[in-house]
Design an enzyme around this catalytic site. Structure first.
Site, short mmCIF file in Angstrom:
data_model
loop_
_atom_site.label_atom_id
_atom_site.label_comp_id
_atom_site.label_asym_id
_atom_site.label_seq_id
_atom_site.Cartn_x
_atom_site.Cartn_y
_atom_site.Cartn_z
N TYR A 257 0.88 -1.20 -0.08
CA TYR A 257 0.12 -0.08 -0.01
C TYR A 257 0.96 1.08 -0.02
CZ TYR A 257 -4.34 2.61 0.69
OH TYR A 257 -5.34 3.32 0.49
N LYS B 279 -20.09 -20.74 -9.23
CA LYS B 279 -19.31 -20.66 -10.77
C LYS B 279 -18.02 -20.12 -10.32
CE LYS B 279 -20.17 -20.77 -15.09
NZ LYS B 279 -21.16 -20.12 -16.07
N ASP C 9 -24.87 -19.19 -20.16
CA ASP C 9 -26.11 -20.01 -20.15
C ASP C 9 -26.51 -20.19 -21.46
OD1 ASP C 9 -26.83 -20.19 -17.43
OD2 ASP C 9 -27.00 -17.93 -17.58
N ALA D 12 -37.09 -22.20 -26.80
CA ALA D 12 -36.75 -21.25 -27.65
C ALA D 12 -36.01 -20.13 -26.61
CB ALA D 12 -38.07 -20.70 -28.16
N GLY D 13 -35.53 -20.49 -25.55
CA GLY D 13 -34.77 -19.46 -24.77
C GLY D 13 -33.53 -19.06 -25.24
N ALA E 119 -30.51 -20.35 -24.32
CA ALA E 119 -29.72 -21.58 -24.59
C ALA E 119 -30.05 -22.24 -25.98
CB ALA E 119 -29.60 -22.40 -23.47
N ASN F 164 -32.91 -29.88 -16.96
CA ASN F 164 -32.44 -30.34 -15.81
C ASN F 164 -33.50 -29.78 -14.60
OD1 ASN F 164 -30.16 -31.82 -15.39
ND2 ASN F 164 -28.85 -30.19 -16.03
N ASN G 22 -21.49 -27.38 -18.86
CA ASN G 22 -20.77 -26.29 -19.34
C ASN G 22 -19.35 -26.14 -18.68
OD1 ASN G 22 -23.24 -25.80 -20.33
ND2 ASN G 22 -23.58 -23.69 -19.47
#
Length: 573
Positions: free
Chosen positions: A40, A95, A163, A196-197, A199, A287, A319
Site C-alpha cells: 500500500y 461458478k 447459459d 426457444a430461450g 440457450a 435439468n 458447461n
C-alpha cells in the site's frame, strides 16, 4: 438420502465452517512493515503512475488479467426462476469455484439489483475496468440477448453469457460426433428444438454454423411451434419461425433425425421417439428432469444416440467442459472479445478430444472399465486433465487468427507447461514425481495383478511411461482382465505357483533359507513361502529382478509388509 437430508446437507455445506464458497487470498508477502509499505502506501504509487502513463500496464501490475466477474441479476437462476440478486449469490459463488478449480481463474461474483436493461448494461460497463473478462449468468431471455450484444460491442474485454453459449458449445461438440456415429450429414438432418430461450437459440445458431439448414429446423416454445405470424417473438427467435399451419411436437418429431431439448422434463414420449428416423440423435438437456429419461430412451430404441444434462448418465452436456477453458484462452492472449471463431475452436477441440484414447486415470476417476468413442462417449468427461491443454490453446489460437488477441502467444509448448502448472501444487508434485519416474523407468512387480483395480494401476504405469510392470497372479485371469480393459501391451506375466516357475522358486527359496535359516526357517518352509506372491515379489526385488513392488490391495498391512521386512535389505540410515 431423502429430500430433507439432502437439503440439510446442502445448507450445512454452504454455512459451515465459513459462510459461502470463495474468499480473497493475498498473493504477496505481508508479514513485515516493509511488505505493507510496498503493498500500500507509499510503494503502491509506483505501479499507479506507470499504469496512468500506459493503461496496458494494468495487466503487468494487477490481477486484472486473471480476474473474471460473474454477473447476474437473478432473473433466471437454474431451474428456480426469478429469485432475485441475493438469492442468486450462492450460484454465482459456485461458478467462481468452478472457474478456480478447473482453470485457475479468480472470480468476483457481482449481483446487480435491477431488471432494467440499460441500468444493467451501464453498471457492468462502469465496473469493467476492474476485470479481464465478464461472465454473464442466469439472466432471463430476451433481455439477456440485448445485454450480451451491447456489452460485447461496447467493451474491449471478453464477454460471454454462459447459459447461452456454454451449452451451445458443448452440445455442438457432441452434435458433430453424434452425426458421425449416426452416419448423417448436418446439411441433411431434420431438427426439432424444444425450447426457444437463450440457450436454445445459441445452440441452434451453432448447429447452423455446422451446416444444418434453417429450413430443416422446427423450434417450439411453451406455447407451441414458432410461426412468423407470432408478434410476440424476438428478432432472434423469428429466424427459426416458419410459415404455415401449426403442428404439435408429436407431429414435428415424425421423421426427424435430431431432437434438441432445452425445455421441460418428460415432454418427449417413447411413442414419439419411435417415430424418429434411424439412429436418432436426442439431446434431452432439461435439468433436473430431461425431456425423456435416459434409460427409457435407450430401452425404447437401441440405436438412439443420447445426451442429457445429468451427471449420472453418459454424455453429460456440462458447461464446465467449456467456460473455464474458453476464458482461460481468451485471458491469456488478452482477447478483446469471445467471437464465433473462438467458440467454434472450442467446439472442434472438444469433438476431437472425445475421439482420442482416454487416459486410464479418467477411467479410474469415473469407475469405468474402458471409455472410448461411441454411443456412450461422444464428449469428454469434466475431470479429463487434458481439457485445459487442449481447449484453452485452441481458443487462444483462434483469437490470434481472428485478430482479437492483444498479447499473442509465441511459444506454445511453454504455454502448455504454464497451463499444467495452473493445476495446483498437489498436481504439480504428482507431475514432478511422474516426470522423474519417466526419466528412468523402473521394473515394478504388481503382486496382485489378477485384481481389476491393480491391473488398471499397472496399465496407467505402462501407458504413462512411468515404469515397466511385471504382473503376478493367475495368468488366465490376468489375460481376461487385460482384454476387458483393452490393455493389449505385451508384459511379463508370472504365476509363482506354476511348474514353469519351479526353477526360479527353488532359487529364491535357497536364497531365502540362507538368510533365515538361523531363525528356524527350514528349506521346506522356504519353498512353501515362494509359492506365495508377496514372498515371491519381495524376492524378485531382493534378487535384482525387479526394482519395486506394489501390493496390499486384498490383504492386511501386517501380512504384506512381513515378507518385505524379512527379505529386502534396508536402505542405509
Amino acid at each position: 438420502m431423502n429430500k430433507e437430508s439432502k437439503r440439510r446437507e446442502a445448507l450445512l455445506y454452504h454455512s459451515e465452517p465459513t459462510p459461502g464458497k470463495i474468499q480473497v487470498v493475498p498473493t504477496k508477502k505481508y508479514a513485515t512493515q516493509r511488505d505493507l509499505s510496498l503493498a500500500y502506501s507509499p510503494g503502491v504509487a509506483e505501479p499507479c503512475l506507470d499504469i496512468a502513463a500506459n493503461v496496458e500496464d494494468v495487466y503487468k501490475y494487477t490481477a486484472k488479467g486473471n480476474l473474471v466477474a460473474v454477473i447476474s441479476n437473478g432473473t433466471a437462476v437454474l431451474g428456480l426462476g426469478d429469485i432475485g440478486p441475493e438469492a442468486s449469490k450462492p450460484v454465482m459463488e459456485g461458478k467462481g469455484l468452478l472457474f478456480k478449480i478447473f482453470s485457475d481463474i479468480d472470480v468476483f461474483d457481482i449481483e446487480i439489483g435491477t431488471k432494467d436493461i440499460e441500468e444493467f448494461i451501464q453498471t457492468v460497463k462502469n465496473i469493467a475496468p476492474s476485470f479481464g473478462g465478464i461472465n454473464l449468468e442466469d439472466i432471463k431471455a430476451p433481455e439477456s440477448f440485448e445485454i450480451e450484444r451491447r456489452l460485447v460491442e461496447e467493451l474491449d474485454i471478453p464477454v460471454m453469457h454462459d447459459d447461452q453459449h456454454g451449452t451451445a458449445i458443448i452440445s455442438s461438440a457432441a452434435f458433430i460426433n453424434a452425426l458421425e456415429l449416426a452416419g448423417k450429414k448436418a446439411e441433411d438432418v431434420k431438427v426439432v428444438v424444444s425450447g426457444a430461450g437463450s440457450a436454445a437459440i445459441a445452440c441452434t445458431d451453432l448447429y447452423v454454423l455446422l451446416g444444418v439448414q434453417v429450413k430443416n429446423i422446427k423450434m417450439f416454445n411453451s406455447k407451441g411451434l414458432l410461426t412468423k405470424d407470432n408478434s410476440s417473438l424476438s428478432e432472434l427467435q423469428l429466424k427459426y419461425a416458419v410459415d404455415g399451419a401449426k403442428i404439435d411436437l408429436a407431429e414435428a418429431v415424425k421423421g426427424a433425425d435430431v431432437f434438441i431439448g432445452l425445455s421441460s422434463g418428460g415432454i418427449l414420449s417413447p411413442e414419439m421417439l419411435l417415430t424418429m428416423n434411424e439412429n436418432p440423435i436426442v439431446f434431452a438437456m432439461a435439468n433436473p428432469n430431461p425431456e425423456i429419461d435416459y434409460n427409457l430412451a435407450t430401452e425404447t430404441r437401441k440405436d438412439v444416440i443420447m445426451a442429457t444434462g445429468r451427471s449420472d448418465f453418459p454424455n453429460q452436456v456440462n458447461n464446465v467442459l467449456g467456460f473455464p477453458y474458453i476464458f482461460r484462452g481468451a485471458l491469456d492472449v488478452r482477447a478483446t472479445k469471445i467471437n464465433e471463431a473462438m467458440k467454434m475452436a472450442a467446439v472442434k477441440a472438444l469433438a476431437i478430444l472425445a475421439k482420442e484414447p482416454v487416459p486410464e486415470q479418467v477411467n479410474v476417476a469415473y469407475g469405468a472399465t474402458k471409455l472410448g468413442f461411441g454411443q456412450e462417449y461422444i464428449i469428454p468427461k469434466p475431470f479429463d486433465p487434458r481439457l485445459i491443454t487442449v481447449v484453452a490453446p485452441a481458443v487462444a489460437r483462434a483469437a490470434m487468427e481472428s485478430g482479437v488477441a492483444k498479447n499473442p502467444i509465441t511459444d506454445w509448448a511453454a504455454y502448455e507447461d504454464v497451463l499444467r502448472e495452473r493445476m495446483g501444487n498437489d498436481n504439480k508434485m504428482v507431475r514432478l514425481i511422474t516426470n522423474r519416474a519417466k526419466v528412468s523407468p523402473k521394473r515394478i512387480v504388481f503382486a496382485e495383478a489378477d485384481q481389476l483395480n491393480v491391473l488398471k494401476a499397472a496399465q496407467i504405469v505402462h501407458e504413462d511411461g512411468i515404469g515397466f510392470p511385471i504382473l503376478l497372479g493367475n495368468k488366465e485371469v490376468i489375460l481376461e482382465l487385460k482384454e476387458e480393459l483393452g490393455f493389449d501391451a505385451e508384459l511379463e506375466i508370472i504365476d509363482p505357483k506354476t511348474n514353469e516357475e519351479e526353477a526360479r522358486r527353488n532359487r529364491f527359496a535357497n536364497s531365502y533359507w540362507e538368510t533365515r535359516g538361523r531363525r528356524g526357517v527350514s528349506l521346506l518352509d522356504s519353498q512353501k513361502f515362494m509359492r506365495e506372491r508377496n514372498y515371491f515379489a519381495a524376492m524378485m526385488v531382493n534378487e535384482g529382478e525387479a526394482d519395486a513392488l506394489v501390493t496390499g490391495h486384498t490383504r492386511s498391512y501386517p501380512t504384506v509388509v512381513k515378507p518385505m521386512l524379512q527379505l529386502i535389505e534396508k536402505a542405509p540410515g
